[in-house]
Scaffold this motif. Structure first.
Motif, PDB file in Angstrom:
ATOM      1  N   SER A 256      32.540  54.501  41.555  1.00  0.00           N
ATOM      2  CA  SER A 256      32.047  53.271  40.944  1.00  0.00           C
ATOM      3  C   SER A 256      32.963  52.098  41.272  1.00  0.00           C
ATOM      4  CB  SER A 256      31.956  53.431  39.417  1.00  0.00           C
ATOM      5  OG  SER A 256      31.037  54.454  39.081  1.00  0.00           O
ATOM      6  N   PRO A 257      32.452  51.051  41.884  1.00  0.00           N
ATOM      7  CA  PRO A 257      33.287  49.882  42.211  1.00  0.00           C
ATOM      8  C   PRO A 257      33.784  49.212  40.937  1.00  0.00           C
ATOM      9  CG  PRO A 257      31.203  49.849  43.426  1.00  0.00           C
ATOM     10  CD  PRO A 257      31.075  50.904  42.371  1.00  0.00           C
ATOM     11  N   ILE A 258      34.985  48.650  40.987  1.00  0.00           N
ATOM     12  CA  ILE A 258      35.545  47.939  39.836  1.00  0.00           C
ATOM     13  C   ILE A 258      35.996  46.558  40.282  1.00  0.00           C
ATOM     14  CG2 ILE A 258      36.310  50.093  38.771  1.00  0.00           C
ATOM     15  CD1 ILE A 258      39.160  49.385  39.570  1.00  0.00           C
ATOM     16  N   THR A 259      36.167  45.682  39.329  1.00  0.00           N
ATOM     17  CA  THR A 259      36.621  44.324  39.625  1.00  0.00           C
ATOM     18  C   THR A 259      37.837  43.988  38.788  1.00  0.00           C
ATOM     19  OG1 THR A 259      36.021  41.989  39.560  1.00  0.00           O
ATOM     20  CG2 THR A 259      34.993  43.409  37.935  1.00  0.00           C
ATOM     21  N   LYS A 260      38.714  43.180  39.325  1.00  0.00           N
ATOM     22  CA  LYS A 260      39.917  42.762  38.604  1.00  0.00           C
ATOM     23  C   LYS A 260      39.829  41.288  38.221  1.00  0.00           C
ATOM     24  CE  LYS A 260      42.421  41.583  42.840  1.00  0.00           C
ATOM     25  NZ  LYS A 260      43.596  41.825  43.675  1.00  0.00           N
ATOM     26  N   SER A 261      38.619  40.739  38.193  1.00  0.00           N
ATOM     27  CA  SER A 261      38.455  39.302  37.980  1.00  0.00           C
ATOM     28  C   SER A 261      39.008  38.852  36.631  1.00  0.00           C
ATOM     29  CB  SER A 261      36.982  38.916  38.082  1.00  0.00           C
ATOM     30  OG  SER A 261      36.223  39.555  37.072  1.00  0.00           O
ATOM     31  N   ASN A 262      38.976  39.729  35.605  1.00  0.00           N
ATOM     32  CA  ASN A 262      39.439  39.348  34.273  1.00  0.00           C
ATOM     33  C   ASN A 262      40.865  39.790  33.976  1.00  0.00           C
ATOM     34  OD1 ASN A 262      36.934  38.204  33.634  1.00  0.00           O
ATOM     35  ND2 ASN A 262      36.095  40.203  33.083  1.00  0.00           N
ATOM     36  N   PHE A 263      41.558  40.340  34.968  1.00  0.00           N
ATOM     37  CA  PHE A 263      42.927  40.806  34.741  1.00  0.00           C
ATOM     38  C   PHE A 263      43.906  39.898  35.467  1.00  0.00           C
ATOM     39  CE2 PHE A 263      46.687  43.178  35.984  1.00  0.00           C
ATOM     40  CZ  PHE A 263      47.122  43.620  34.752  1.00  0.00           C
ATOM     41  N   LYS A 264      44.887  39.394  34.747  1.00  0.00           N
ATOM     42  CA  LYS A 264      45.891  38.525  35.350  1.00  0.00           C
ATOM     43  C   LYS A 264      47.264  38.904  34.812  1.00  0.00           C
ATOM     44  CE  LYS A 264      42.777  34.596  35.959  1.00  0.00           C
ATOM     45  NZ  LYS A 264      42.513  33.174  35.631  1.00  0.00           N
ATOM     46  N   LEU A 265      48.180  39.226  35.713  1.00  0.00           N
ATOM     47  CA  LEU A 265      49.550  39.547  35.340  1.00  0.00           C
ATOM     48  C   LEU A 265      50.472  38.856  36.334  1.00  0.00           C
ATOM     49  CD1 LEU A 265      51.522  41.170  33.574  1.00  0.00           C
ATOM     50  CD2 LEU A 265      51.315  43.042  35.203  1.00  0.00           C
ATOM     51  N   HIS A 266      51.469  38.146  35.814  1.00  0.00           N
ATOM     52  CA  HIS A 266      52.374  37.396  36.676  1.00  0.00           C
ATOM     53  C   HIS A 266      53.814  37.803  36.384  1.00  0.00           C
ATOM     54  CE1 HIS A 266      48.709  34.950  36.394  1.00  0.00           C
ATOM     55  NE2 HIS A 266      48.999  34.527  37.609  1.00  0.00           N
ATOM     56  N   ASN A 267      54.652  37.755  37.429  1.00  0.00           N
ATOM     57  CA  ASN A 267      56.067  38.060  37.242  1.00  0.00           C
ATOM     58  C   ASN A 267      56.807  36.825  36.745  1.00  0.00           C
ATOM     59  OD1 ASN A 267      56.369  36.404  39.476  1.00  0.00           O
ATOM     60  ND2 ASN A 267      56.813  38.054  40.898  1.00  0.00           N
TER      61      ASN A 267
ATOM     62  N   PRO B 172      50.437  45.986  38.672  1.00  0.00           N
ATOM     63  CA  PRO B 172      51.237  47.199  38.476  1.00  0.00           C
ATOM     64  C   PRO B 172      50.421  48.437  38.830  1.00  0.00           C
ATOM     65  CG  PRO B 172      50.452  46.391  36.382  1.00  0.00           C
ATOM     66  CD  PRO B 172      50.052  45.361  37.394  1.00  0.00           C
ATOM     67  N   ASN B 173      51.099  49.482  39.319  1.00  0.00           N
ATOM     68  CA  ASN B 173      50.372  50.701  39.684  1.00  0.00           C
ATOM     69  C   ASN B 173      50.995  51.971  39.108  1.00  0.00           C
ATOM     70  OD1 ASN B 173      52.667  51.052  41.232  1.00  0.00           O
ATOM     71  ND2 ASN B 173      51.659  50.690  43.189  1.00  0.00           N
ATOM     72  N   ASN B 174      52.076  51.844  38.341  1.00  0.00           N
ATOM     73  CA  ASN B 174      52.717  53.050  37.815  1.00  0.00           C
ATOM     74  C   ASN B 174      53.193  52.872  36.372  1.00  0.00           C
ATOM     75  OD1 ASN B 174      54.757  51.261  38.305  1.00  0.00           O
ATOM     76  ND2 ASN B 174      56.106  52.714  39.347  1.00  0.00           N
ATOM     77  N   SER B 175      52.516  52.020  35.628  1.00  0.00           N
ATOM     78  CA  SER B 175      52.927  51.796  34.237  1.00  0.00           C
ATOM     79  C   SER B 175      52.356  52.852  33.306  1.00  0.00           C
ATOM     80  CB  SER B 175      52.465  50.405  33.774  1.00  0.00           C
ATOM     81  OG  SER B 175      51.056  50.360  33.688  1.00  0.00           O
ATOM     82  N   GLY B 176      51.382  53.623  33.793  1.00  0.00           N
ATOM     83  CA  GLY B 176      50.725  54.594  32.941  1.00  0.00           C
ATOM     84  C   GLY B 176      49.671  53.982  32.044  1.00  0.00           C
ATOM     85  N   LYS B 177      49.365  52.713  32.279  1.00  0.00           N
ATOM     86  CA  LYS B 177      48.388  52.013  31.462  1.00  0.00           C
ATOM     87  C   LYS B 177      47.075  51.838  32.219  1.00  0.00           C
ATOM     88  CE  LYS B 177      51.257  51.607  28.099  1.00  0.00           C
ATOM     89  NZ  LYS B 177      51.041  52.343  26.837  1.00  0.00           N
ATOM     90  N   TYR B 178      46.070  51.387  31.463  1.00  0.00           N
ATOM     91  CA  TYR B 178      44.712  51.257  32.008  1.00  0.00           C
ATOM     92  C   TYR B 178      44.653  50.297  33.189  1.00  0.00           C
ATOM     93  CZ  TYR B 178      39.658  50.380  31.977  1.00  0.00           C
ATOM     94  OH  TYR B 178      38.339  50.259  32.323  1.00  0.00           O
ATOM     95  N   HIS B 179      45.476  49.233  33.143  1.00  0.00           N
ATOM     96  CA  HIS B 179      45.374  48.236  34.205  1.00  0.00           C
ATOM     97  C   HIS B 179      45.970  48.701  35.531  1.00  0.00           C
ATOM     98  CE1 HIS B 179      48.898  46.823  31.601  1.00  0.00           C
ATOM     99  NE2 HIS B 179      49.459  47.365  32.655  1.00  0.00           N
ATOM    100  N   ASP B 180      46.579  49.881  35.589  1.00  0.00           N
ATOM    101  CA  ASP B 180      47.042  50.427  36.880  1.00  0.00           C
ATOM    102  C   ASP B 180      45.874  50.672  37.830  1.00  0.00           C
ATOM    103  OD1 ASP B 180      49.567  50.406  35.886  1.00  0.00           O
ATOM    104  OD2 ASP B 180      49.785  52.569  35.702  1.00  0.00           O
ATOM    105  N   ARG B 181      44.692  50.859  37.273  1.00  0.00           N
ATOM    106  CA  ARG B 181      43.547  51.234  38.094  1.00  0.00           C
ATOM    107  C   ARG B 181      43.182  50.168  39.115  1.00  0.00           C
ATOM    108  NH1 ARG B 181      37.949  50.353  35.739  1.00  0.00           N
ATOM    109  NH2 ARG B 181      38.047  48.332  34.715  1.00  0.00           N
ATOM    110  N   TYR B 182      43.511  48.907  38.849  1.00  0.00           N
ATOM    111  CA  TYR B 182      43.172  47.846  39.789  1.00  0.00           C
ATOM    112  C   TYR B 182      43.951  48.007  41.096  1.00  0.00           C
ATOM    113  CZ  TYR B 182      41.261  45.751  35.536  1.00  0.00           C
ATOM    114  OH  TYR B 182      40.553  45.533  34.377  1.00  0.00           O
ATOM    115  N   ALA B 183      45.263  48.218  40.978  1.00  0.00           N
ATOM    116  CA  ALA B 183      46.089  48.405  42.165  1.00  0.00           C
ATOM    117  C   ALA B 183      45.746  49.706  42.872  1.00  0.00           C
ATOM    118  CB  ALA B 183      47.568  48.370  41.789  1.00  0.00           C
ATOM    119  N   LEU B 184      45.492  50.761  42.109  1.00  0.00           N
ATOM    120  CA  LEU B 184      45.165  52.052  42.714  1.00  0.00           C
ATOM    121  C   LEU B 184      43.834  51.992  43.462  1.00  0.00           C
ATOM    122  CD1 LEU B 184      46.248  54.426  39.797  1.00  0.00           C
ATOM    123  CD2 LEU B 184      47.489  53.912  41.907  1.00  0.00           C
TER     124      LEU B 184
END
Length: 228
Positions: free
Chosen positions: A12-23, A31-43
């Motif tokens: 199933s395709p996913i979109t990251k349009s509503n996710f924003k994280l800045h350093n 992020p791709n290894n935080s163990g949280k739901y938002h890792d899925r965008y990078a993966l």
């Protein structure tokens, strides 16, 4: 020089349009290894990059391209907005090295389909120097049943604006928004709301932290440094 490539990514395709994280420097990151739901965008981008390259091992486009994107969702009722899905897909295609930059996509045609047994997307890339892209819109001899959509969010005002009881007091609304930022006491003093790190669940005592998801996600500096 190659003038055509095709990429098929199952799932199933996913979109990251509503996710924003800045350093701390203000740069957008995933992020791709935080163990949280938002890792899925990078993966998901990494999956696209690896499979796109494996399916087209010797192709690198460096010219403008025409893209035909067919997205097959699992459900007709619940799925991302197709208009937003292209960003996640082409970020992954760029990371694969198949293209130099997603700015090369000068024309794109997107189609939405449904396949509950095999959700996926299929992307075809055509070199613009070798191919033309044309389409036509014709009127159906027999109209089909319209596919109707309901509003996602309700408006601030009711349809009957003449009914004064249904109107919203904007001053009261603004006041409520302000009070959500702090807790009022009987002595008219304010106590700031606690800031909790989404990862370690500890209180954030300083102003040195990172916000994501429009402020809904907070990550303390210690956890943020571990992620990257």
């Amino acid at each position: 020089m190659a003038d055509y490539a095709k990429v098929i990514i199952n799932g199933s395709p996913i979109t990251k349009s509503n996710f924003k994280l800045h350093n701390i420097n203000g740069r957008a990151i995933l992020p791709n290894n935080s163990g949280k739901y938002h890792d899925r965008y990078a993966l998901y981008e990494q999956e696209i990059a690896l499979l796109a390259r494996s399916q087209n091992p010797d192709i690198i486009f460096d010219e403008s391209l025409i893209a035909i994107l067919r997205v097959f969702y699992k459900s007709e009722k619940r799925h991302p907005d197709t208009i937003n899905i292209t960003k996640s897909i082409f970020d992954g295609i760029e990371k694969s090295g198949l293209i130099v930059n997603d700015a090369q996509i000068t024309r794109i045609f997107t189609e939405e389909y449904y396949d509950n047994k095999n959700p996926r997307f299929e992307l075809e890339l055509f070199a613009e120097s070798k191919y033309n892209f044309n389409f036509t819109i014709t009127q159906k001899p027999i109209p089909s049943q319209p596919k109707l959509y309901s509003p996602i969010k309700k408006g601030l005002f009711n349809n009957n604006l003449e009914n004064t009881s249904s109107k919203i007091d904007l001053t009261t609304t603004k006041s409520k928004k302000n009070t959500t930022k702090s807790q009022q006491t009987d002595n008219n003093k304010t106590i700031p709301l606690l800031k909790i790190c989404t990862i370690c669940k500890k209180n954030i005592t300083s102003d040195d932290y990172v916000k994501a998801d429009s402020g809904k996600t907070l990550i303390c500096k210690k956890c943020f440094n571990k992620l990257f």
